[in-house]
Design a protein around this motif. Structure first.
Motif, PDB file in Angstrom:
ATOM      1  N   THR A 179      12.838   9.192  34.206  1.00 18.97           N
ATOM      2  CA  THR A 179      13.795   8.237  33.631  1.00 18.97           C
ATOM      3  C   THR A 179      13.200   6.826  33.512  1.00 18.97           C
ATOM      4  OG1 THR A 179      14.796   7.487  35.697  1.00 18.97           O
ATOM      5  CG2 THR A 179      15.704   9.502  34.721  1.00 18.97           C
ATOM      6  N   SER A 213      15.025  10.066  40.431  1.00 15.95           N
ATOM      7  CA  SER A 213      14.801  10.636  41.765  1.00 15.95           C
ATOM      8  C   SER A 213      14.659   9.514  42.787  1.00 15.95           C
ATOM      9  CB  SER A 213      13.527  11.491  41.755  1.00 15.95           C
ATOM     10  OG  SER A 213      12.384  10.661  41.601  1.00 15.95           O
ATOM     11  N   SER A 262      16.642  -1.242  41.596  1.00 14.70           N
ATOM     12  CA  SER A 262      17.791  -2.058  41.976  1.00 14.70           C
ATOM     13  C   SER A 262      18.904  -1.784  40.984  1.00 14.70           C
ATOM     14  CB  SER A 262      17.411  -3.528  41.994  1.00 14.70           C
ATOM     15  OG  SER A 262      16.837  -3.878  40.765  1.00 14.70           O
TER      16      SER A 262
HETATM   17  C1  LIG Z   1      19.739   4.744  30.963  1.00 13.95           C
HETATM   18  C2  LIG Z   1      18.805   4.172  32.024  1.00 13.95           C
HETATM   19  C3  LIG Z   1      19.304   3.245  32.943  1.00 13.95           C
HETATM   20  C4  LIG Z   1      18.448   2.709  33.925  1.00 13.95           C
HETATM   21  N1  LIG Z   1      18.957   1.826  34.846  1.00 13.95           N
HETATM   22  C5  LIG Z   1      18.163   1.368  35.846  1.00 13.95           C
HETATM   23  C6  LIG Z   1      18.693   0.484  36.849  1.00 13.95           C
HETATM   24  O1  LIG Z   1      19.860   0.138  36.884  1.00 13.95           O
HETATM   25  N2  LIG Z   1      17.831   0.035  37.799  1.00 13.95           N
HETATM   26  C7  LIG Z   1      16.528   0.408  37.838  1.00 13.95           C
HETATM   27  O2  LIG Z   1      15.809  -0.026  38.746  1.00 13.95           O
HETATM   28  N3  LIG Z   1      16.009   1.226  36.904  1.00 13.95           N
HETATM   29  C8  LIG Z   1      16.789   1.730  35.929  1.00 13.95           C
HETATM   30  N4  LIG Z   1      16.260   2.589  34.985  1.00 13.95           N
HETATM   31  C9  LIG Z   1      14.839   2.964  35.062  1.00 13.95           C
HETATM   32  C10 LIG Z   1      14.542   4.218  35.936  1.00 13.95           C
HETATM   33  O3  LIG Z   1      15.707   4.990  36.162  1.00 13.95           O
HETATM   34  C11 LIG Z   1      13.923   3.796  37.269  1.00 13.95           C
HETATM   35  O4  LIG Z   1      12.685   3.155  37.057  1.00 13.95           O
HETATM   36  C12 LIG Z   1      13.721   4.967  38.271  1.00 13.95           C
HETATM   37  O5  LIG Z   1      13.394   4.432  39.535  1.00 13.95           O
HETATM   38  C13 LIG Z   1      12.648   5.959  37.856  1.00 13.95           C
HETATM   39  O6  LIG Z   1      12.779   7.126  38.664  1.00 13.95           O
HETATM   40  P1  LIG Z   1      12.213   8.544  38.165  1.00 13.95           P
HETATM   41  O7  LIG Z   1      12.422   9.532  39.249  1.00 13.95           O
HETATM   42  O8  LIG Z   1      12.789   8.877  36.857  1.00 13.95           O
HETATM   43  O9  LIG Z   1      10.671   8.183  38.062  1.00 13.95           O
HETATM   44  P2  LIG Z   1       9.600   8.519  36.909  1.00 13.95           P
HETATM   45  O10 LIG Z   1      10.012   7.927  35.621  1.00 13.95           O
HETATM   46  O11 LIG Z   1       9.265   9.954  36.928  1.00 13.95           O
HETATM   47  O12 LIG Z   1       8.352   7.685  37.485  1.00 13.95           O
HETATM   48  C14 LIG Z   1       8.399   6.301  37.652  1.00 13.95           C
HETATM   49  C15 LIG Z   1       7.205   5.872  38.503  1.00 13.95           C
HETATM   50  O13 LIG Z   1       7.378   6.310  39.848  1.00 13.95           O
HETATM   51  C16 LIG Z   1       6.278   7.156  40.251  1.00 13.95           C
HETATM   52  N5  LIG Z   1       6.837   8.188  41.128  1.00 13.95           N
HETATM   53  C17 LIG Z   1       7.870   9.025  40.868  1.00 13.95           C
HETATM   54  N6  LIG Z   1       8.111   9.801  41.937  1.00 13.95           N
HETATM   55  C18 LIG Z   1       7.197   9.459  42.892  1.00 13.95           C
HETATM   56  C19 LIG Z   1       6.923   9.913  44.213  1.00 13.95           C
HETATM   57  N7  LIG Z   1       7.629  10.901  44.800  1.00 13.95           N
HETATM   58  N8  LIG Z   1       5.906   9.321  44.890  1.00 13.95           N
HETATM   59  C20 LIG Z   1       5.191   8.291  44.341  1.00 13.95           C
HETATM   60  N9  LIG Z   1       5.408   7.842  43.088  1.00 13.95           N
HETATM   61  C21 LIG Z   1       6.387   8.412  42.379  1.00 13.95           C
HETATM   62  C22 LIG Z   1       5.718   7.692  38.937  1.00 13.95           C
HETATM   63  O14 LIG Z   1       4.369   8.091  39.080  1.00 13.95           O
HETATM   64  C23 LIG Z   1       5.886   6.484  38.058  1.00 13.95           C
HETATM   65  O15 LIG Z   1       4.849   5.557  38.335  1.00 13.95           O
HETATM   66  C24 LIG Z   1      17.079   3.120  33.979  1.00 13.95           C
HETATM   67  C25 LIG Z   1      16.601   4.050  33.049  1.00 13.95           C
HETATM   68  C26 LIG Z   1      17.446   4.578  32.081  1.00 13.95           C
HETATM   69  C27 LIG Z   1      16.888   5.591  31.102  1.00 13.95           C
END
Ligand SMILES: Cc1cc2nc3c(=O)[nH]c(=O)nc-3n(C[C@H](O)[C@H](O)[C@H](O)COP(=O)(O)OP(=O)(O)OC[C@H]3O[C@@H](n4cnc5c(N)ncnc54)[C@H](O)[C@@H]3O)c2cc1C
Length: 486
Positions: free
Chosen positions: A58, A121, A131
């Motif tokens: 995401t 996640s 945040s």
């Molecule tokens: C509609 C929408 C709304 C959003 N709103 C917010 C919000 O309110 N606040 C906010 O902060 N973000 C927001 N985001 C962005 C996103 O959800 C965050 O950045 C979230 O933390 C990413 O998590 P993910 O599991 O999808 O990580 P990914 O997209 O899969 O990865 C993100 C990064 O984290 C690393 N990573 C993932 N898992 C691990 C692990 N287990 N160990 C080490 N590194 C890891 C990956 O390598 C990559 O560098 C939003 C996104 C969308 C699409």
């Protein structure tokens, strides 16, 4: 025995995230346990294979998008367990925010920061120091991380618990479970004292665990995360307030911020979120009640106890009426159904932005800067003046309580993109000149590495690379995320 997948159709879903960036990879590993995770990383280390860590995808900065090498997906770590005193929850890194929230709700507990994207996640949230709306009162996820189980690129395993290992004279030592010693220097650039998700977290004599939080997967893979959780508040008052004048909206926010941060006011908001008129226009097809006269809106929420309900409602009504003639259009929320409606209203906006992009095959330029509160009037006025002058489609919304807004400019062709990019660069220049940050929330990823250099300078970024080399000696993990290899 690790299981490696080479089929490009199986690999494909892991090669993009919620940004426009698309990548590719040669192999995919989905380890089941911490031992398999360690073994998978060691296999790649021994064979000099670059690794990209995949969470839920995401992210909106391309951080998990691979360019060659292997993908390691954390998707199997779904374990979840609460401590006997209900104050700490242990999560596998693939547990989603929604799964955690549902689990905690049954126990009458909650995780305060509340990032908007429920499919993210907890591992991804930790890697980006996520945040959300409630960060205004409660801070980012960092403050709730109690301990981390981390696997380094060479397969070594670390257990870090808050309060047990501090940086001393810019130097830190950590020891892995098999007795290997990692001694390294912490970069010594100055981070702005505002909401910030740009670069490694560095502070004098900091806790070493804080270095890993927000490191965007460049230092190690989180297997398990222990989070501090809080009892759910008894009662919550919420509302979406519509304004007919932007100066009054700004004044309202400044007053609300001050009242909420002071000790003596009955008004004490835990979140202050902004929608500009363009955002309201995007939402209008789903929410026809949005008043046509509104130039913008604010969503607030306040926790309270039953005894002061009446006086609280009166105080809010009186307070709001000083700043808008549209007070009768306010949507108040007091029960869970009404709160859910306001939450959905807020969440609908980034979803609509995303849909707009995918349905119309458009490109987006997205700003995530924040500035100190006493400089925010300059950034706010910049958006009010400059966005309409672009003559492009856009929305400006977000965490106005933290002086942090997201401006998204939609571009139908290259010409529009060039125009939007010039505005993007100007806004970053302005934010940095005001003592702000390039990214307050989403991180740097692969899309903003140049801007991290603008923010901290070449020397500071080189010190980040050196730190990475101390923990990832062959420089293989999440390469070109946060900063370029050289
Ligand atoms: C509609 C929408 C709304 C959003 N709103 C917010 C919000 O309110 N606040 C906010 O902060 N973000 C927001 N985001 C962005 C996103 O959800 C965050 O950045 C979230 O933390 C990413 O998590 P993910 O599991 O999808 O990580 P990914 O997209 O899969 O990865 C993100 C990064 O984290 C690393 N990573 C993932 N898992 C691990 C692990 N287990 N160990 C080490 N590194 C890891 C990956 O390598 C990559 O560098 C939003 C996104 C969308 C699409």
């Amino acid at each position: 025995m690790i299981n490696i997948k080479y089929d490009s159709e199986v690999i494909y879903p892991y090669t993009y995230d919620s940004s426009n960036l698309r990548g590719s990879a040669d192999l995919l590993l989905i380890p089941k346990s911490i031992d398999e995770l360690s073994e998978s990383l060691k296999y790649c280390f021994d064979n000099n294979i670059k690794v990209t860590i995949s969470g839920a995808g995401t992210g909106i900065t391309g951080a998990r998008v691979p360019f060659g090498g292997a993908i390691i997906s954390t998707e199997r770590y779904k374990q979840i367990e609460i401590s006997s005193d209900l104050n700490f929850v242990k999560c596998g890194s693939a547990v989603t925010l929604k799964e955690l929230e549902d689990y905690l709700e049954q126990l009458n507990r909650f995780l305060p920061p509340n990032p908007t994207e429920y499919n993210a996640s907890i591992g991804g949230n930790t890697a980006t120091n996520a945040s959300g709306a409630r960060t205004f009162k409660y801070g980012a996820i960092r403050q709730y991380i109690h301990s981390l189980t981390i696997v380094l690129m060479n397969g070594d395993i670390l257990y870090l618990t808050r309060g047990q290992n501090f940086v001393n004279d810019n130097n830190a030592t950590i020891i892995s479970t098999n007795g290997n010693n990692y001694n390294f220097n912490i970069p010594n650039y100055q981070m702005p004292n505002i909401k910030n998700a740009s670069g490694y977290y560095v502070r004098e004599n900091m806790d070493v665990i804080d270095l890993f939080i927000g490191s965007e997967g460049t230092l190690g893979v989180f297997y398990e995360i222990v989070l501090k959780v809080l009892p759910r508040p008894e009662y919550i008052l919420g509302g979406v307030i519509y304004f007919d004048d932007n100066n009054k909206l700004f004044e309202f926010v400044s007053n609300l911020r001050n009242l909420s941060r002071g000790d003596n006011s009955i008004i004490n908001s835990r979140l202050i979120e902004y929608f500009d008129r363009k955002s309201l226009d995007l939402l209008k097809p789903k929410y026809n009640e949005i008043p046509d006269l509104a130039v913008g809106a604010i969503w607030f929420e306040q926790e309270y106890s039953n005894e002061n309900e009446e006086i609280l409602l009166e105080s809010w009504y009186e307070f709001i009426s000083n700043f808008t003639t549209l007070i009768d259009n306010t949507w108040f929320a007091m029960n869970s159904k009404e709160h859910e409606r306001l939450k959905e209203f807020r969440h609908e906006l980034p979803l609509q932005v995303y849909e707009n992009l995918t349905n119309n095959s458009q490109k987006k330029v997205g700003l995530d800067t924040a500035v100190p509160d006493d400089k925010f009037n300059i950034l706010f006025q910049h958006y009010l003046d400059k966005c309409p002058a672009l003559s492009l489609e856009y929305v400006v919304f977000g965490h106005i309580g933290n002086s942090h807004l997201h401006a998204n400019i939609f571009c139908k062709n290259d010409e529009e993109y060039t125009k939007a990019k010039i505005f993007y660069d100007e806004t970053i220049e302005l934010s940095l000149s005001l003592g702000g940050t390039v990214s307050a929330e989403h991180g740097i990823g692969k899309l903003k590495t140049d801007y991290l250099v603008k923010m901290y300078g070449d020397k500071a970024v080189e010190s980040m690379r050196n730190l990475k080399r101390d923990l990832d000696s062959k420089y293989l993990l999440n390469v070109n995320t946060m900063f370029l290899e050289n």
